[in-house]
Scaffold this motif. Structure first.
Motif, mmCIF file in Angstrom:
data_model
loop_
_atom_site.group_PDB
_atom_site.id
_atom_site.type_symbol
_atom_site.label_atom_id
_atom_site.label_comp_id
_atom_site.label_asym_id
_atom_site.label_seq_id
_atom_site.Cartn_x
_atom_site.Cartn_y
_atom_site.Cartn_z
ATOM 1 N N ASP A 3 -3.757 -2.742 -0.334
ATOM 2 C CA ASP A 3 -2.533 -2.766 -1.004
ATOM 3 C C ASP A 3 -1.263 -2.353 -0.611
ATOM 4 O OD1 ASP A 3 -2.881 1.014 -1.648
ATOM 5 O OD2 ASP A 3 -1.472 0.113 -1.818
ATOM 6 N N VAL A 6 0.724 1.072 1.436
ATOM 7 C CA VAL A 6 0.281 1.603 2.301
ATOM 8 C C VAL A 6 1.158 2.163 3.567
ATOM 9 C CG1 VAL A 6 -1.821 -0.162 2.626
ATOM 10 C CG2 VAL A 6 0.096 -0.108 4.261
ATOM 11 N N TYR A 29 -1.505 -6.727 -9.541
ATOM 12 C CA TYR A 29 -2.098 -5.915 -8.543
ATOM 13 C C TYR A 29 -2.323 -7.607 -7.762
ATOM 14 C CZ TYR A 29 -5.709 -3.767 -5.646
ATOM 15 O OH TYR A 29 -5.965 -3.234 -4.593
ATOM 16 N N ARG A 35 -1.741 2.300 -5.875
ATOM 17 C CA ARG A 35 -2.247 2.802 -3.946
ATOM 18 C C ARG A 35 -2.712 4.320 -4.893
ATOM 19 N NH1 ARG A 35 3.153 4.071 -5.838
ATOM 20 N NH2 ARG A 35 4.471 6.310 -5.146
ATOM 21 N N TRP A 36 -2.912 5.075 -3.615
ATOM 22 C CA TRP A 36 -3.551 6.390 -3.736
ATOM 23 C C TRP A 36 -2.250 6.960 -3.352
ATOM 24 C CZ3 TRP A 36 -7.612 9.030 -4.679
ATOM 25 C CH2 TRP A 36 -8.072 10.000 -3.992
ATOM 26 N N HIS A 37 -1.644 8.379 -5.283
ATOM 27 C CA HIS A 37 -1.226 8.704 -5.481
ATOM 28 C C HIS A 37 -1.500 9.817 -6.071
ATOM 29 C CE1 HIS A 37 -1.212 6.244 -8.302
ATOM 30 N NE2 HIS A 37 0.205 6.601 -8.813
ATOM 31 N N ASN A 78 -6.354 6.404 -7.228
ATOM 32 C CA ASN A 78 -5.657 4.986 -7.280
ATOM 33 C C ASN A 78 -7.501 3.667 -7.621
ATOM 34 O OD1 ASN A 78 -4.976 2.371 -6.161
ATOM 35 N ND2 ASN A 78 -6.209 2.518 -3.927
ATOM 36 N N ASN A 189 -0.751 8.590 2.920
ATOM 37 C CA ASN A 189 -0.809 7.331 4.094
ATOM 38 C C ASN A 189 -1.528 7.487 4.782
ATOM 39 O OD1 ASN A 189 2.118 7.169 3.070
ATOM 40 N ND2 ASN A 189 3.300 7.752 5.147
ATOM 41 N N ASN A 192 -3.958 4.829 3.033
ATOM 42 C CA ASN A 192 -3.907 4.657 1.783
ATOM 43 C C ASN A 192 -3.633 2.963 2.969
ATOM 44 O OD1 ASN A 192 -2.825 4.123 -0.484
ATOM 45 N ND2 ASN A 192 -1.002 5.177 -0.085
#
Length: 293
Positions: A3, A6, A29, A35-37, A78, A189, A192
């Motif tokens: 990622d 991050v 990718y 990302r985790w969002h 994600n 944050n 990630n």
């Protein structure tokens, strides 16, 4: 699974063109978008390439090419592809996004659109399509990239229609009812950073204590935080990502299964076979035989 974002915030700001309310996008990718969002817009998402795990809210499911999903407003998500270091996928993701206020306004004018409002409520549990419903949405969503304005609106309504009318055996949800997302930048944050740590150690030793240090938390606090944010224990996440690595190597390489076991971070043969069968429903050897062409 790297990622590259991050250290970025959780909130994605969606900005369509001034004369459009529907945003269509595609990306590869790794990407800053992968990302985790979360974002307030509804998202319909297609995976075109690679395999791995999709995270949404407190749920986690495996994905493969052709996976189609609908994510409700502010549901964090994600997709984690299992790739060898340095591998780049140019066109992994296709998505469209629209603010729910637009759909709610439509339903106020056209009662027939009430079914779409109900669908979007269900979208808070993250809907994953399969079968012919997924194939149909994937085609419409891909074609949407060549359309503009009115045609995109028609495409979006057709996508909603497929979701609404999908038979019960072609859709499922993956987020626990009543799940309340933590939409803080700090949460995203940390998730990630943890995912990046797991990726960099996937073939070697992974420690909950070390992961906790990465995000400056005590082990006990980190364990509680991770379960709440990801929906599964840290050790379960590590196991699933290691099995994902093993499945990719079984299908895409001719490496001996013993070598694949080691590269996936499993030191014990019996444990590897047991965990693989728990996750995939079959043995590593049978999995390779059924997925090789």
């Amino acid at each position: 699974m790297r990622d590259s974002a991050v250290d970025r915030g959780a909130l994605e700001v969606v900005v369509p063109r001034g004369d459009e309310s529907i945003r269509w996008l595609e990306h590869g990718y790794p990407s800053a978008l992968a990302r985790w969002h979360y974002h307030p817009e509804i998202e319909i998402h297609l995976i075109r390439e690679s395999r791995g795990y999709m995270m949404a809210g407190d749920g986690m499911v495996s994905f493969s090419p052709g996976q189609v999903s609908l994510l409700g407003s502010n549901v964090p998500h994600n997709w984690i592809s299992d790739l060898t270091a340095g591998t780049v996928i140019s066109h992994r993701d296709v998505a469209c996004q629209v603010h729910p206020n637009r759909i709610q306004a439509l339903a106020r004018i056209f009662p027939e659109a009430g079914q779409i409002s109900a669908l979007l409520q269900r979208g808070h549990q993250a809907i994953v399509l399969s079968g012919q419903s997924a194939v149909r949405v994937a085609t419409i969503l891909t074609d949407m990239g060549n359309h503009r304005e009115l045609d995109r609106l028609i495409d979006l309504l057709e996508i909603f229609r497929v979701f609404v009318q999908a038979p019960s055996n072609e859709w499922s949800t993956m987020v626990t009812p009543g799940y309340e997302p933590d939409a803080s930048v700090d949460m995203a944050n940390r998730i990630n950073q943890v995912l990046a740590y797991i990726n960099s150690h996937i073939s070697s030793q992974i420690s909950l204590n070390e992961a906790a240090e990465v995000v400056s938390m005590s082990p006990s606090a980190f364990s509680r935080f991770f379960k709440k944010a990801a929906g599964i224990n840290f050790s379960d996440m590590v196991r699933r990502l290691r099995i994902s690595r093993a499945t990719r190597l079984l299908v895409t390489t001719d490496l001996p299964i013993a070598r694949i076991r080691i590269r996936s971070g499993f030191g014990n043969v019996a444990n590897f076979n047991r965990r693989f069968k728990q996750e995939m429903g079959t043995t590593p050897r049978a999995y390779r035989q059924s997925h090789r062409y």
